[in-house]
Design a protein around this motif. Structure first.
Motif, PDB file in Angstrom:
ATOM      1  N   TYR A   1       3.487  21.247  -4.853  1.00  0.00           N
ATOM      2  CA  TYR A   1       4.124  21.885  -3.098  1.00  0.00           C
ATOM      3  C   TYR A   1       3.392  20.743  -2.478  1.00  0.00           C
ATOM      4  O   TYR A   1       3.856  19.958  -1.783  1.00  0.00           O
ATOM      5  CB  TYR A   1       3.528  23.129  -2.855  1.00  0.00           C
ATOM      6  N   GLN A   2       2.013  20.384  -2.767  1.00  0.00           N
ATOM      7  CA  GLN A   2       1.147  19.545  -1.394  1.00  0.00           C
ATOM      8  C   GLN A   2       2.005  18.172  -2.000  1.00  0.00           C
ATOM      9  O   GLN A   2       1.840  17.151  -0.848  1.00  0.00           O
ATOM     10  CB  GLN A   2      -0.725  19.596  -2.141  1.00  0.00           C
ATOM     11  N   THR A   3       2.165  17.614  -3.643  1.00  0.00           N
ATOM     12  CA  THR A   3       2.303  16.407  -3.575  1.00  0.00           C
ATOM     13  C   THR A   3       3.498  15.921  -3.258  1.00  0.00           C
ATOM     14  O   THR A   3       3.783  14.994  -2.398  1.00  0.00           O
ATOM     15  CB  THR A   3       2.860  16.240  -5.033  1.00  0.00           C
ATOM     16  N   GLU A   4       4.496  16.950  -3.109  1.00  0.00           N
ATOM     17  CA  GLU A   4       6.280  17.003  -2.443  1.00  0.00           C
ATOM     18  C   GLU A   4       5.711  16.619  -1.024  1.00  0.00           C
ATOM     19  O   GLU A   4       7.211  16.058  -0.358  1.00  0.00           O
ATOM     20  CB  GLU A   4       6.868  18.342  -3.105  1.00  0.00           C
ATOM     21  N   LYS A   5       4.866  17.483  -0.328  1.00  0.00           N
ATOM     22  CA  LYS A   5       5.134  17.592   0.649  1.00  0.00           C
ATOM     23  C   LYS A   5       4.664  16.130   1.602  1.00  0.00           C
ATOM     24  O   LYS A   5       5.478  15.159   2.256  1.00  0.00           O
ATOM     25  CB  LYS A   5       3.902  18.866   1.178  1.00  0.00           C
ATOM     26  N   ALA A   6       3.862  15.589   0.277  1.00  0.00           N
ATOM     27  CA  ALA A   6       2.685  14.202   1.232  1.00  0.00           C
ATOM     28  C   ALA A   6       4.092  13.193   0.361  1.00  0.00           C
ATOM     29  O   ALA A   6       4.794  12.248   1.714  1.00  0.00           O
ATOM     30  CB  ALA A   6       1.782  14.204   0.084  1.00  0.00           C
ATOM     31  N   LEU A   7       4.926  13.409   0.054  1.00  0.00           N
ATOM     32  CA  LEU A   7       6.323  12.138  -0.205  1.00  0.00           C
ATOM     33  C   LEU A   7       6.901  12.648   1.301  1.00  0.00           C
ATOM     34  O   LEU A   7       7.755  11.974   1.996  1.00  0.00           O
ATOM     35  CB  LEU A   7       7.175  13.023  -1.461  1.00  0.00           C
TER      36      LEU A   7
ATOM     37  N   PRO B   1      -4.062  10.872  -1.945  1.00  0.00           N
ATOM     38  CA  PRO B   1      -2.536  10.962  -0.638  1.00  0.00           C
ATOM     39  C   PRO B   1      -2.314  12.043  -0.645  1.00  0.00           C
ATOM     40  O   PRO B   1      -1.223  11.823   0.479  1.00  0.00           O
ATOM     41  CB  PRO B   1      -2.357  10.620  -1.940  1.00  0.00           C
ATOM     42  N   ARG B   2      -3.267  13.345  -0.999  1.00  0.00           N
ATOM     43  CA  ARG B   2      -2.101  15.031  -0.109  1.00  0.00           C
ATOM     44  C   ARG B   2      -2.927  15.167   0.838  1.00  0.00           C
ATOM     45  O   ARG B   2      -2.582  15.970   1.151  1.00  0.00           O
ATOM     46  CB  ARG B   2      -2.332  15.619  -1.779  1.00  0.00           C
ATOM     47  N   ALA B   3      -3.628  14.819   0.943  1.00  0.00           N
ATOM     48  CA  ALA B   3      -4.530  15.076   2.347  1.00  0.00           C
ATOM     49  C   ALA B   3      -3.806  15.066   3.917  1.00  0.00           C
ATOM     50  O   ALA B   3      -2.933  14.597   3.540  1.00  0.00           O
ATOM     51  CB  ALA B   3      -5.312  13.946   2.567  1.00  0.00           C
ATOM     52  N   THR B   4      -3.751  16.363   4.572  1.00  0.00           N
ATOM     53  CA  THR B   4      -2.859  16.556   5.358  1.00  0.00           C
ATOM     54  C   THR B   4      -3.849  16.820   6.826  1.00  0.00           C
ATOM     55  O   THR B   4      -3.718  16.480   8.100  1.00  0.00           O
ATOM     56  CB  THR B   4      -2.236  17.591   5.784  1.00  0.00           C
TER      57      THR B   4
ATOM     58  N   GLU C   1       2.407   6.530  -7.242  1.00  0.00           N
ATOM     59  CA  GLU C   1       1.120   7.603  -7.424  1.00  0.00           C
ATOM     60  C   GLU C   1       1.690   9.355  -7.484  1.00  0.00           C
ATOM     61  O   GLU C   1       2.007  10.035  -8.390  1.00  0.00           O
ATOM     62  CB  GLU C   1       0.139   7.299  -6.787  1.00  0.00           C
ATOM     63  N   LEU C   2       2.265   9.141  -5.886  1.00  0.00           N
ATOM     64  CA  LEU C   2       2.956  10.606  -5.652  1.00  0.00           C
ATOM     65  C   LEU C   2       3.618  11.290  -6.667  1.00  0.00           C
ATOM     66  O   LEU C   2       4.128  12.131  -7.073  1.00  0.00           O
ATOM     67  CB  LEU C   2       3.223  10.824  -4.326  1.00  0.00           C
ATOM     68  N   GLU C   3       4.548  10.422  -6.963  1.00  0.00           N
ATOM     69  CA  GLU C   3       6.570  10.454  -7.171  1.00  0.00           C
ATOM     70  C   GLU C   3       5.421  10.799  -8.871  1.00  0.00           C
ATOM     71  O   GLU C   3       6.106  11.206  -9.693  1.00  0.00           O
ATOM     72  CB  GLU C   3       6.607   9.125  -7.360  1.00  0.00           C
TER      73      GLU C   3
ATOM     74  N   GLU D   1       0.982  -1.010  -0.382  1.00  0.00           N
ATOM     75  CA  GLU D   1      -0.023   0.127   0.757  1.00  0.00           C
ATOM     76  C   GLU D   1       0.503   0.885  -0.248  1.00  0.00           C
ATOM     77  O   GLU D   1       0.638   1.927  -0.723  1.00  0.00           O
ATOM     78  CB  GLU D   1      -0.500  -0.018   1.226  1.00  0.00           C
ATOM     79  N   LEU D   2       1.865   0.947   0.823  1.00  0.00           N
ATOM     80  CA  LEU D   2       2.708   3.028   0.621  1.00  0.00           C
ATOM     81  C   LEU D   2       3.221   2.520  -0.554  1.00  0.00           C
ATOM     82  O   LEU D   2       3.917   3.757  -1.066  1.00  0.00           O
ATOM     83  CB  LEU D   2       3.789   2.223   1.896  1.00  0.00           C
TER      84      LEU D   2
END
Length: 133
Positions: A85-91, A118-121, A26-28, A19-20
């Protein structure tokens, strides 16, 4: 990615390696796509600016149209930068083991929410509170 135990809600199973890996992949992919789109948007915007807003042969309609086109490209670039920005922050959160922790209350966000977005904070209650303001 370091082997850490990410937060999950009490009614959820812990994150599996698969899952991870799926979320990270997906984020990359999103990060790479957004970087490419931002580069293209920057080139498009530069073309619009190079063409000039005012000049010989441009009537008011042309000037207005170019202005609207420029504004649309700038808005698109701003949206792409925010998503990147949100994507990089999630990574980053995945890498440091804080992925899945609500930035407001510290409780788990929830695997289903993160699998869908996946970007949820923020967890759902905190997100709903934020949107009501």
């Amino acid at each position: 990615m370091p082997k850490t135990t990410l937060l999950v809600r009490s009614d959820e199973d812990p994150w599996s390696d698969a899952e991870l890996a799926e979320v990270k992949t997906e984020l990359e992919a999103d990060r790479d796509r957004l970087r490419g789109e931002l580069e293209q948007t920057a080139r498009d915007l530069q073309d619009i600016l190079d063409d000039g807003v005012e000049g010989a042969g441009n009537d008011q309609a042309d000037v207005g149209s170019k202005g609207l086109e420029r504004d649309a490209e700038m808005s698109l670039a701003a949206n792409q930068r925010e998503l990147l920005y949100q994507t990089e922050k999630a990574l980053d959160r995945l890498a440091d083991g804080t992925y899945g922790k609500c930035e407001s209350c510290g409780e788990p966000i929830g695997k289903n929410r993160l699998m869908a977005f996946p970007r949820a904070t923020l967890c759902i209650p905190c997100k709903q509170r934020e949107e009501r303001r």
